[in-house]
Design a protein around this motif. Structure first.
Motif, mmCIF file in Angstrom:
data_model
loop_
_atom_site.group_PDB
_atom_site.id
_atom_site.type_symbol
_atom_site.label_atom_id
_atom_site.label_comp_id
_atom_site.label_asym_id
_atom_site.label_seq_id
_atom_site.Cartn_x
_atom_site.Cartn_y
_atom_site.Cartn_z
ATOM 1 N N ALA A 48 0.831 -1.206 0.000
ATOM 2 C CA ALA A 48 0.000 0.000 0.000
ATOM 3 C C ALA A 48 0.866 1.257 0.000
ATOM 4 O O ALA A 48 0.546 2.244 -0.663
ATOM 5 C CB ALA A 48 -0.943 -0.005 1.200
ATOM 6 N N SER A 49 1.980 1.224 0.718
ATOM 7 C CA SER A 49 2.893 2.364 0.739
ATOM 8 C C SER A 49 3.475 2.614 -0.650
ATOM 9 O O SER A 49 3.543 3.759 -1.115
ATOM 10 C CB SER A 49 4.016 2.107 1.748
ATOM 11 O OG SER A 49 4.964 3.142 1.707
ATOM 12 N N LEU A 50 3.883 1.552 -1.318
ATOM 13 C CA LEU A 50 4.407 1.688 -2.681
ATOM 14 C C LEU A 50 3.325 2.199 -3.632
ATOM 15 O O LEU A 50 3.585 3.051 -4.484
ATOM 16 C CB LEU A 50 4.959 0.351 -3.172
ATOM 17 C CG LEU A 50 6.241 -0.113 -2.496
ATOM 18 C CD1 LEU A 50 6.568 -1.543 -2.891
ATOM 19 C CD2 LEU A 50 7.397 0.814 -2.833
ATOM 20 N N SER A 53 2.844 5.853 -3.385
ATOM 21 C CA SER A 53 3.978 6.644 -3.875
ATOM 22 C C SER A 53 3.880 6.887 -5.383
ATOM 23 O O SER A 53 4.630 7.688 -5.931
ATOM 24 C CB SER A 53 5.300 5.945 -3.543
ATOM 25 O OG SER A 53 5.495 4.810 -4.371
ATOM 26 N N LEU A 54 2.945 6.210 -6.050
ATOM 27 C CA LEU A 54 2.752 6.378 -7.492
ATOM 28 C C LEU A 54 1.957 7.650 -7.782
ATOM 29 O O LEU A 54 1.218 8.142 -6.929
ATOM 30 C CB LEU A 54 1.994 5.174 -8.063
ATOM 31 C CG LEU A 54 2.627 3.801 -7.869
ATOM 32 C CD1 LEU A 54 1.644 2.707 -8.277
ATOM 33 C CD2 LEU A 54 3.919 3.698 -8.655
ATOM 34 N N SER A 55 2.067 8.146 -8.994
ATOM 35 C CA SER A 55 1.259 9.306 -9.391
ATOM 36 C C SER A 55 -0.212 8.892 -9.446
ATOM 37 O O SER A 55 -0.532 7.699 -9.565
ATOM 38 C CB SER A 55 1.703 9.821 -10.761
ATOM 39 O OG SER A 55 1.357 8.879 -11.766
ATOM 40 N N ALA A 56 -1.107 9.861 -9.379
ATOM 41 C CA ALA A 56 -2.546 9.578 -9.384
ATOM 42 C C ALA A 56 -2.959 8.814 -10.641
ATOM 43 O O ALA A 56 -3.773 7.884 -10.580
ATOM 44 C CB ALA A 56 -3.338 10.874 -9.261
ATOM 45 N N GLY A 57 -2.393 9.172 -11.774
ATOM 46 C CA GLY A 57 -2.728 8.489 -13.023
ATOM 47 C C GLY A 57 -2.297 7.035 -13.028
ATOM 48 O O GLY A 57 -3.031 6.154 -13.491
ATOM 49 N N VAL A 63 -5.231 0.180 -10.402
ATOM 50 C CA VAL A 63 -6.484 -0.334 -9.842
ATOM 51 C C VAL A 63 -7.380 -0.885 -10.953
ATOM 52 O O VAL A 63 -7.946 -1.972 -10.824
ATOM 53 C CB VAL A 63 -7.207 0.761 -9.025
ATOM 54 C CG1 VAL A 63 -8.603 0.328 -8.635
ATOM 55 C CG2 VAL A 63 -6.399 1.104 -7.784
ATOM 56 N N GLU A 64 -7.502 -0.161 -12.053
ATOM 57 C CA GLU A 64 -8.325 -0.630 -13.169
ATOM 58 C C GLU A 64 -7.767 -1.920 -13.770
ATOM 59 O O GLU A 64 -8.524 -2.817 -14.138
ATOM 60 C CB GLU A 64 -8.415 0.447 -14.248
ATOM 61 C CG GLU A 64 -9.254 1.640 -13.841
ATOM 62 C CD GLU A 64 -9.174 2.788 -14.842
ATOM 63 O OE1 GLU A 64 -8.487 2.649 -15.885
ATOM 64 O OE2 GLU A 64 -9.792 3.829 -14.579
ATOM 65 N N SER A 65 -6.436 -2.014 -13.863
ATOM 66 C CA SER A 65 -5.806 -3.191 -14.463
ATOM 67 C C SER A 65 -6.012 -4.454 -13.639
ATOM 68 O O SER A 65 -6.112 -5.547 -14.186
ATOM 69 C CB SER A 65 -4.306 -2.955 -14.651
ATOM 70 O OG SER A 65 -4.077 -1.939 -15.590
ATOM 71 N N PHE A 66 -6.060 -4.315 -12.323
ATOM 72 C CA PHE A 66 -6.206 -5.494 -11.472
ATOM 73 C C PHE A 66 -7.642 -5.774 -11.046
ATOM 74 O O PHE A 66 -8.028 -6.929 -10.894
ATOM 75 C CB PHE A 66 -5.310 -5.373 -10.232
ATOM 76 C CG PHE A 66 -3.867 -5.617 -10.537
ATOM 77 C CD1 PHE A 66 -3.352 -6.898 -10.570
ATOM 78 C CD2 PHE A 66 -3.024 -4.561 -10.832
ATOM 79 C CE1 PHE A 66 -2.023 -7.133 -10.877
ATOM 80 C CE2 PHE A 66 -1.692 -4.775 -11.143
ATOM 81 C CZ PHE A 66 -1.192 -6.061 -11.169
ATOM 82 N N PHE A 67 -8.458 -4.734 -10.855
ATOM 83 C CA PHE A 67 -9.794 -4.936 -10.296
ATOM 84 C C PHE A 67 -10.933 -4.555 -11.237
ATOM 85 O O PHE A 67 -12.070 -4.938 -11.009
ATOM 86 C CB PHE A 67 -9.932 -4.156 -8.979
ATOM 87 C CG PHE A 67 -8.972 -4.621 -7.935
ATOM 88 C CD1 PHE A 67 -9.255 -5.735 -7.162
ATOM 89 C CD2 PHE A 67 -7.766 -3.979 -7.741
ATOM 90 C CE1 PHE A 67 -8.357 -6.195 -6.213
ATOM 91 C CE2 PHE A 67 -6.857 -4.425 -6.793
ATOM 92 C CZ PHE A 67 -7.155 -5.536 -6.033
#
Length: 128
Positions: A48-50, A53-57, A63-67
């Motif tokens: 979750a921490s990693l 750390s990613l950009s919003a995009g 999230v879309e790719s996995f869920f």
């Protein structure tokens, strides 16, 4: 780049090839030992921490790719209770000795700032 989703089915047909092998696999479609529930991931403190750390995009794409319905459509998520070997620090939800009634039970910053927001994003993206 992204994922290409394909859907297939299994059938009772026999495929004969010129491939020579000492291995013989027989599938009895009438006999079932278990039910397939789904596929998923684990939301730990470190993952979750990693993620955060990613950009919003990139977070949205992740999230879309996995869920999401156009992605892998994960249906399960494991969330450790309190810290685990993938935590950023050692902690528990109740460090008061003898508190069997859990009066001092409390979620931590890792839950409120890292894991719960990620869980909510996954739920929002999922159509299942």
């Amino acid at each position: 780049p992204g994922f290409t989703k394909t859907v297939g089915t299994f059938s009772n047909t026999t495929v004969i090839s010129n491939f020579s092998s000492d291995v013989h696999i027989e599938i009895n479609f009438e006999l079932q030992y278990q039910t397939f529930v789904g596929v998923g991931a684990s939301f730990t403190d470190s993952s979750a921490s990693l993620f955060h750390s990613l950009s919003a995009g990139v977070q949205q794409k992740f999230v879309e790719s996995f869920f999401g319905p156009l992605g892998l459509e994960y249906t399960l998520v494991r969330v450790p209770i309190a810290c685990s070997d993938f935590s950023l620090r050692p902690y528990s939800y109740d460090d008061v000795p003898g508190d069997v009634e859990l009066r001092y039970f409390n979620l931590t910053e890792e839950d409120h700032k890292l894991k719960i927001p990620l869980i909510k994003l996954a739920l929002k993206a999922s159509t299942r």
